[in-house]
Design an enzyme around this catalytic site. Sequence first.
Site, PDB file in Angstrom:
ATOM      1  N   GLU A 123       0.825  -1.220   0.000  1.00  0.00           N
ATOM      2  CA  GLU A 123       0.000   0.000   0.000  1.00  0.00           C
ATOM      3  C   GLU A 123       0.858   1.268   0.000  1.00  0.00           C
ATOM      4  O   GLU A 123       0.381   2.338   0.351  1.00  0.00           O
ATOM      5  CB  GLU A 123      -0.995   0.008   1.174  1.00  0.00           C
ATOM      6  CG  GLU A 123      -1.994  -1.120   1.128  1.00  0.00           C
ATOM      7  CD  GLU A 123      -2.756  -1.213  -0.187  1.00  0.00           C
ATOM      8  OE1 GLU A 123      -3.004  -0.160  -0.801  1.00  0.00           O
ATOM      9  OE2 GLU A 123      -3.090  -2.333  -0.604  1.00  0.00           O
ATOM     10  N   ASP A 214      -1.525  -2.515  -9.396  1.00  0.00           N
ATOM     11  CA  ASP A 214      -2.196  -3.803  -9.201  1.00  0.00           C
ATOM     12  C   ASP A 214      -2.318  -4.605 -10.493  1.00  0.00           C
ATOM     13  O   ASP A 214      -2.844  -4.113 -11.498  1.00  0.00           O
ATOM     14  CB  ASP A 214      -3.607  -3.593  -8.643  1.00  0.00           C
ATOM     15  CG  ASP A 214      -3.596  -2.969  -7.262  1.00  0.00           C
ATOM     16  OD1 ASP A 214      -2.501  -2.829  -6.687  1.00  0.00           O
ATOM     17  OD2 ASP A 214      -4.673  -2.627  -6.752  1.00  0.00           O
TER      18      ASP A 214
END
Length: 659
Positions: A123, A214
């Site tokens: 993250e 991602d």
Amino acid sequence: MERINFIFGIHNHQPLGNFGWVFEEAYNRSYRPFMEILEEFPEMKVNVHFSGPLLEWIEENKPDYLDLLRSLIKRGQLEIVVAGFYEPVLAAIPKEDRLVQIEMLKDYARKLGYDAKGVWLTERVWQPELVKSLREAGIEYVVVDDYHFMSAGLSKEELFWPYYTEDGGEVITVFPIDEKLRYLIPFRPVKKTIEYLESLTSDDPSKVAVFHDDGEKFGVWPGTYEWVYEKGWLREFFDAITSNEKINLMTYSEYLSKFTPRGLVYLPIASYFEMSEWSLPAKQAKLFVEFVEQLKEEGKFEKYRVFVRGGIWKNFFFKYPESNFMHKRMLMVSKAVRDNPEARKYILKAQCNDAYWHGVFGGIYLPHLRRTVWENIIKAQRYLKPENKILDVDFDGRAEIMVENDGFIATIKPHYGGSIFELSSKRKAVNYNDVLPRRWEHYHEVPEATKPEKESEEGIASIHELGKQIPEEIRRELAYDWQLRAILQDHFIKPEETLDNYRLVKYHELGDFVNQPYEYEMIENGVKLWREGGVYAEEKIPARVEKKIELTEDGFIAKYRVLLEKPYKALFGVEINLAVHSVMEKPEEFEAKEFEVNDPYGIGKVRIELDKAAKVWKFPIKTLSQSEAGWDFIQQGVSYTMLFPIEKELEFTVRFREL
């Protein structure tokens, strides 16, 4: 010729505890087709991070895929980038655990034939003291966002080179990810990315643009499978990148073998820009969105965005007390089992980040992810000798009481209604009180910012751009709790009150007991709690509630005594919130002296027994949260409130039995 170096990376991850069908679908729609197409383009190079939970699933279910990865590594097409094995936010776990987590994934990379030297920062949660842990783990470079650098005062033009950063005399290289590329790839036509990269070309041979995001964007996110594979976006992209003389494709390691980072910078605690919105408490997040939209309308956002900062990732522990409690329990057990390799295995799993926060994905709102974290905390604690203790578990400055035997752990908050906030079964490895309350989130008031882009825009919408309206059938059932959800919460309610008013939080709470402090003294196997409070009718009627909670081999017994100083007709209710997740319940009212709860794929079967019959109010606690697919209206648990008429004095016993 002016050129631009280009580093292309993906991050593939599924949370520990996610459903098997989710792994399977993501594999078929993204992980497998992506690598198969990569194999067709031998000149294409990709930097890839796979998380440990995903690799374990692949090894068990799709072992041939690992052979494909090995062959791509051998051909020089893949550079493996690591992180903590179970995808923890490194800043949120102890240093000792960071080193073990990173080494585990480095070991796995070696099995695939790669000696990894770089870290994909989970993250992208950066804090400066991570430098020492990363260097100690043998890491040479780390990947974060351009937003981190802009927050340190660098301009966008300065962010096409990696930099050094230092902490305590240790130095590491940091690569900035280009935010514009994150929104172009793969959502816009290939030519848009090529045009952007060509606009960056320079006679400086060290200039580099980095995309790393991602892998699920390539087939799992809504609309992307058709766009990326069926309409041929990925093949076109690989072909365009590898055949363009102005674009020099590289891996991180290749770049560092040729060029030196540009200089020294000091990055503040940060994550990507969107995280600074999500991590703010809801009211502040709404203001943040309004502020950003105002700057955009005035045409000032790009100029001043470097000074627009919201919250940091650890704010989630402030925003969601349930996340904080789970996290601090994990830290507590991590410290206690550090020298026990078997127990430590479980606590490392409990550090998987997804269940601790919430952004555009379900996160903490997904019960199966929280359940997996609790399962591993409890399995690790099984290795410790049971003991009763008084300590501040969640670091809020107020002591909790932890009562423990061979079968159960009960954590009681005397300062919050004298209620049980954790009832963990060692046999089942479940926390019966893993229940989220219904909270207002800033996106429940859909701001203009979430409207999708005009349909004439080429490509498809990113999940950050999807417009969302709350369906009417959900809006009718939407309610927000004023209290946290626990076991043995003490209510005074008007006799004529209805279940519907109660469950939709339209009722009037007469007492001051649910979230107020109780006094206590420890007893054998438990604790005695009491509060001198009041029932607030036309006037305040002094009231006393006593409860003696004792752990048993199969649960607990709570003996209640309730006294009003003068007669007043009311209902005294004891609320038990249970983490029933796999059986969808409906509101129901019934009379009972005992009843069973059966949640076959969750907490299993339990029985609640009373020594006198009561009216029972049952209703599901359903929260509204956003996810990549739209709205989720999720049952976080079920509330059971046993109601007894009281006029002056009342005594009864509640027994909770695990079956």
